[in-house]
Design an enzyme around this catalytic site. Structure first.
Site, mmCIF file in Angstrom:
data_model
loop_
_atom_site.group_PDB
_atom_site.id
_atom_site.type_symbol
_atom_site.label_atom_id
_atom_site.label_comp_id
_atom_site.label_asym_id
_atom_site.label_seq_id
_atom_site.Cartn_x
_atom_site.Cartn_y
_atom_site.Cartn_z
ATOM 1 N N TYR A 103 0.835 -1.201 0.000
ATOM 2 C CA TYR A 103 0.000 0.000 0.000
ATOM 3 C C TYR A 103 0.868 1.248 0.000
ATOM 4 C CZ TYR A 103 -3.198 3.592 1.733
ATOM 5 O OH TYR A 103 -3.917 4.750 1.901
ATOM 6 N N PRO A 281 -52.396 22.081 36.785
ATOM 7 C CA PRO A 281 -52.953 23.368 37.228
ATOM 8 C C PRO A 281 -53.248 23.389 38.725
ATOM 9 C CG PRO A 281 -53.947 22.711 35.155
ATOM 10 C CD PRO A 281 -53.107 21.547 35.601
#
Length: 369
Positions: A103, A281
């Site tokens: 390579y 609430p």
């Protein structure tokens, strides 16, 4: 400008093409393995800059190294010469080019061709000896060990760490792209005829495996990797790109009761904890104070009343907040405090606290406002 990109379908090529488009370059001549040498020659007639990224870095047949890294480069340069095209040529080589392996030899041969081409034609050439690259769109078991580790760990698969002390030099894809754009504009980073990416990272295989494994654990721990560390930050971005498409989400534990819910989102040892509080609430939460623990409240939906009283005072301080006007309320130490849902819908509050909850040291004392 007409820009030729060979290897446009690969890891580096795909990222580069995307960034070139981001930068406003639209006239791109993209050469992939699905095209012919006639296509390549046609591109060399009109290109004004060449990114030669195509090559072979893994193969079972060593002869393919020369074919992919030398022969293709030779063909490209031959076509440029034939058409008297003196476009600058950027070629990706490898730090392996100095090694005596098939390579590395093929990469060095490609470098020599490009330097010779420059001498003969006067064309500018930019030869980059790249280290191991990593980032999104890389291929496991092909491009880099980072991709392999990220892919396997994201899927619960085993990884191999043959030599934990083996040192790696890594370059992140975004840093490479930034440098490649500089070369396109004629200002590459260069020393002794070779170009380079200024930002690299060194790490051994054992530490790399440990860091990538830790990313998978962050979901259970509700933690965030150390984003102050440049390499960790880049590795985490790469890891996330390898998540399965059915694994992008993960559930959080919602602590629910008749008042609403409280859900931890993020826990960090150095930046505290983030949670999401939902109140029904009429519900009041809090009514406690802290010695050292401090918080930030951000109401993102609904209407709330945040009340304070210093523990040895009778004066009550009130802040009305709602999701229509985002504002952060700091919760100072020494003040008992509460948050009341005074609206008609759920009150959703993002809460940050400077430390993760420790049941042995809660630093929380009940006292009504």
């Amino acid at each position: 400008m007409k820009i030729l990109v060979t290897g446009a379908g690969g890891f580096l090529g795909k990222n580069l093409v995307a960034e070139l488009k981001n930068q406003g370059y639209e006239d791109l001549l993209l050469y992939t393995r699905n095209q012919t040498k006639d296509d390549l020659e046609a591109y060399t007639k009109e290109c004004e800059f060449v990114y030669h990224l195509a090559g072979v870095n893994r193969t079972k047949n060593e002869k393919e190294f020369m074919a992919g890294n030398y022969d293709l480069t030779s063909e490209l340069l031959k076509f440029l010469k034939k058409h008297n095209n003196k476009s600058p040529v950027l070629i990706t080589s490898s730090i392996q080019a100095v090694k005596d392996n098939p390579y590395g030899i093929s990469k060095k041969a490609g470098e020599n061709l490009v330097f010779k081409h420059s001498e003969e034609t006067g064309s500018k050439v930019y030869v980059y000896r790249l280290p191991n690259l990593f980032g999104k769109w890389s291929k496991p078991n092909y491009n880099t060990v980072v991709a392999t580790y990220c892919y396997n760990i994201a899927r619960g698969l085993d990884i191999q760490v043959n030599n934990p002390d083996a040192e790696l030099t890594l370059s992140y894809i975004d840093d490479v792209l930034e440098e490649f754009i500089k070369a396109l504009k004629g200002t590459p980073s260069i020393i002794d005829n070779y170009c380079y990416v200024p930002i690299t990272h060194s790490i051994n295989l054992g530490d790399l495996a440990r860091i990538v494994k830790s990313f998978k654990e962050t979901r259970n721990k509700l933690s965030i990797p150390d984003m102050d560390d440049a390499l960790t930050k880049k590795l985490y971005s790469t890891y996330l790109s390898f998540l399965r498409e059915d694994d992008f989400s993960y559930a959080l534990k919602m602590n629910k009761d008749q008042r609403g819910s409280f859900t931890e989102f993020i826990r960090t040892p150095d930046r505290g904890q983030v949670s999401v509080n939902i109140s029904k609430p009429g519900i009041t939460k809090g009514n406690h104070w802290h010695h050292t623990k401090n918080e930030k409240f951000l109401v993102v939906s609904g209407e709330g009343l945040i009340r304070f009283r210093e523990i040895d005072s009778n004066e009550v301080i009130e802040y009305r907040v709602n999701g229509e006007k985002l504002e952060v309320i700091d919760i100072p130490t020494g003040y008992t405090h509460s948050i009341v849902n005074v609206g008609k819908t759920d009150l959703v509050t993002v809460m940050w606290v400077n430390e993760c909850f420790d049941p042995d040291k809660p630093d929380t004392f009940y006292l009504e406002v």
